[in-house]
Design a protein around this motif. Structure first.
Motif, PDB file in Angstrom:
ATOM      1  N   LYS A  68       0.826  -1.208   0.000  1.00  0.00           N
ATOM      2  CA  LYS A  68       0.000   0.000   0.000  1.00  0.00           C
ATOM      3  C   LYS A  68       0.860   1.258   0.000  1.00  0.00           C
ATOM      4  N   ARG A  69       0.305   2.310  -0.570  1.00  0.00           N
ATOM      5  CA  ARG A  69       0.984   3.599  -0.523  1.00  0.00           C
ATOM      6  C   ARG A  69       0.384   4.435   0.595  1.00  0.00           C
ATOM      7  N   MET A  70       1.227   5.161   1.283  1.00  0.00           N
ATOM      8  CA  MET A  70       0.778   6.029   2.368  1.00  0.00           C
ATOM      9  C   MET A  70       0.190   7.312   1.771  1.00  0.00           C
ATOM     10  N   ASP A  71      -1.025   7.622   2.171  1.00  0.00           N
ATOM     11  CA  ASP A  71      -1.668   8.864   1.755  1.00  0.00           C
ATOM     12  C   ASP A  71      -1.668   9.793   2.967  1.00  0.00           C
ATOM     13  N   PHE A  72      -0.772  10.757   2.963  1.00  0.00           N
ATOM     14  CA  PHE A  72      -0.604  11.624   4.130  1.00  0.00           C
ATOM     15  C   PHE A  72      -1.848  12.469   4.405  1.00  0.00           C
ATOM     16  N   HIS A  73      -2.511  12.918   3.345  1.00  0.00           N
ATOM     17  CA  HIS A  73      -3.729  13.721   3.536  1.00  0.00           C
ATOM     18  C   HIS A  73      -4.822  12.891   4.201  1.00  0.00           C
ATOM     19  N   GLU A  74      -4.988  11.658   3.718  1.00  0.00           N
ATOM     20  CA  GLU A  74      -5.993  10.772   4.302  1.00  0.00           C
ATOM     21  C   GLU A  74      -5.645  10.483   5.767  1.00  0.00           C
ATOM     22  N   PHE A  75      -4.359  10.227   6.044  1.00  0.00           N
ATOM     23  CA  PHE A  75      -3.922   9.967   7.416  1.00  0.00           C
ATOM     24  C   PHE A  75      -4.270  11.151   8.319  1.00  0.00           C
ATOM     25  N   GLN A  76      -3.996  12.347   7.856  1.00  0.00           N
ATOM     26  CA  GLN A  76      -4.296  13.542   8.652  1.00  0.00           C
ATOM     27  C   GLN A  76      -5.802  13.686   8.871  1.00  0.00           C
ATOM     28  N   ASP A  77      -6.595  13.417   7.827  1.00  0.00           N
ATOM     29  CA  ASP A  77      -8.051  13.486   7.965  1.00  0.00           C
ATOM     30  C   ASP A  77      -8.556  12.471   8.987  1.00  0.00           C
ATOM     31  N   LEU A  78      -8.006  11.243   8.949  1.00  0.00           N
ATOM     32  CA  LEU A  78      -8.458  10.176   9.846  1.00  0.00           C
ATOM     33  C   LEU A  78      -8.050  10.405  11.295  1.00  0.00           C
ATOM     34  N   THR A  79      -6.909  11.037  11.504  1.00  0.00           N
ATOM     35  CA  THR A  79      -6.345  11.119  12.857  1.00  0.00           C
ATOM     36  C   THR A  79      -6.387  12.517  13.469  1.00  0.00           C
ATOM     37  N   GLY A  80      -6.611  13.520  12.638  1.00  0.00           N
ATOM     38  CA  GLY A  80      -6.561  14.892  13.142  1.00  0.00           C
ATOM     39  C   GLY A  80      -5.140  15.409  13.293  1.00  0.00           C
ATOM     40  N   ALA A  81      -4.166  14.622  12.879  1.00  0.00           N
ATOM     41  CA  ALA A  81      -2.765  15.049  12.949  1.00  0.00           C
ATOM     42  C   ALA A  81      -2.549  16.216  11.983  1.00  0.00           C
ATOM     43  N   LYS A  82      -1.617  17.081  12.323  1.00  0.00           N
ATOM     44  CA  LYS A  82      -1.335  18.260  11.503  1.00  0.00           C
ATOM     45  C   LYS A  82       0.089  18.224  10.967  1.00  0.00           C
ATOM     46  N   ARG A  83       0.238  18.676   9.726  1.00  0.00           N
ATOM     47  CA  ARG A  83       1.548  18.818   9.064  1.00  0.00           C
ATOM     48  C   ARG A  83       2.425  17.582   9.246  1.00  0.00           C
ATOM     49  N   VAL A  84       1.924  16.453   8.811  1.00  0.00           N
ATOM     50  CA  VAL A  84       2.628  15.178   8.984  1.00  0.00           C
ATOM     51  C   VAL A  84       3.602  14.938   7.834  1.00  0.00           C
ATOM     52  N   SER A  85       4.794  14.486   8.198  1.00  0.00           N
ATOM     53  CA  SER A  85       5.802  14.103   7.206  1.00  0.00           C
ATOM     54  C   SER A  85       6.651  12.981   7.807  1.00  0.00           C
ATOM     55  N   MET A  86       7.499  12.410   6.976  1.00  0.00           N
ATOM     56  CA  MET A  86       8.408  11.388   7.477  1.00  0.00           C
ATOM     57  C   MET A  86       9.345  12.053   8.494  1.00  0.00           C
ATOM     58  N   ALA A  87       9.574  11.388   9.617  1.00  0.00           N
ATOM     59  CA  ALA A  87      10.490  11.924  10.619  1.00  0.00           C
ATOM     60  C   ALA A  87      11.920  11.865  10.087  1.00  0.00           C
ATOM     61  N   GLN A  88      12.716  12.818  10.472  1.00  0.00           N
ATOM     62  CA  GLN A  88      14.124  12.853  10.075  1.00  0.00           C
ATOM     63  C   GLN A  88      14.887  11.722  10.765  1.00  0.00           C
ATOM     64  N   PRO A  89      15.982  11.245  10.143  1.00  0.00           N
ATOM     65  CA  PRO A  89      16.779  10.185  10.777  1.00  0.00           C
ATOM     66  C   PRO A  89      17.203  10.515  12.208  1.00  0.00           C
ATOM     67  N   ALA A  90      17.500  11.775  12.503  1.00  0.00           N
ATOM     68  CA  ALA A  90      17.908  12.145  13.868  1.00  0.00           C
ATOM     69  C   ALA A  90      16.766  11.907  14.865  1.00  0.00           C
ATOM     70  N   ALA A  91      15.528  12.199  14.454  1.00  0.00           N
ATOM     71  CA  ALA A  91      14.372  11.974  15.329  1.00  0.00           C
ATOM     72  C   ALA A  91      14.130  10.485  15.520  1.00  0.00           C
TER      73      ALA A  91
END
Length: 164
Positions: A68-91
């Motif tokens: 499956k492909r990750m749909d960031f917009h759908e994820f944000q809609d489903l969870t209420g999360a804001k400005r979601v992106s892949m975390a940086q390697p340091a994080a």
């Protein structure tokens, strides 16, 4: 921050009485496609685990079928999360003690702040067996889904099931 290790995962599963799993050892796999080649013929849904960062240092772990492909917009809609992106390697290193390409729920053993919300795609919840790197990409661990849930709950992470 402790670095995640395969031994750490084996010790944690043993302590929880989870021993009905098996492991395939293989050369280092840097992508899900590579890992899938090494475990061809073994039963279990091929998963991908993504570590995401949102607004205000909120972290999310998303476990889904690797096809499956990750749909960031759908994820944000489903969870209420804001400005979601892949975390940086340091994080990823700071929060889970892991490197990119080795992300799995077992990294949560190192999340001392307990600041990661775990989401599992409903499409894989009914699969009998799930596959993950056990904090090192030279192994693939096959774990029964109920045992995965038991593991997460035992380390105080209550996964939310979402329909991605």
């Amino acid at each position: 921050m402790a670095k995640g290790t395969y031994q750490q995962v084996k010790d944690a599963l043993k302590k929880l009485g989870i021993d009905d799993y098996y492991v395939v050892d293989h050369p280092a796999a840097h992508t899900t496609e590579e890992a899938d080649e090494y475990i061809a013929g073994h039963e279990g849904v091929r998963t991908k685990t993504m570590f995401l960062k949102g607004k205000k240092k909120k972290y999310y772990m998303v476990i889904m079928d690797d096809k499956k492909r990750m749909d960031f917009h759908e994820f944000q809609d489903l969870t209420g999360a804001k400005r979601v992106s892949m975390a940086q390697p340091a994080a990823l290193e700071e929060q889970l003690g892991l490197e990119p390409g080795v992300v799995s729920p077992f990294g949560l053993l190192n999340n001392e702040d307990h600041n990661v919300t775990v989401y599992i795609d409903k499409d894989i919840v009914d699969e009998p067996i799930q596959t993950f790197h056990p904090n090192e990409n030279t192994h693939t661990l096959f774990i029964k889904t109920p045992d995965l849930m038991k593991f997460l709950k035992a380390i105080d992470f209550e996964p939310e099931i979402i329909d991605l």
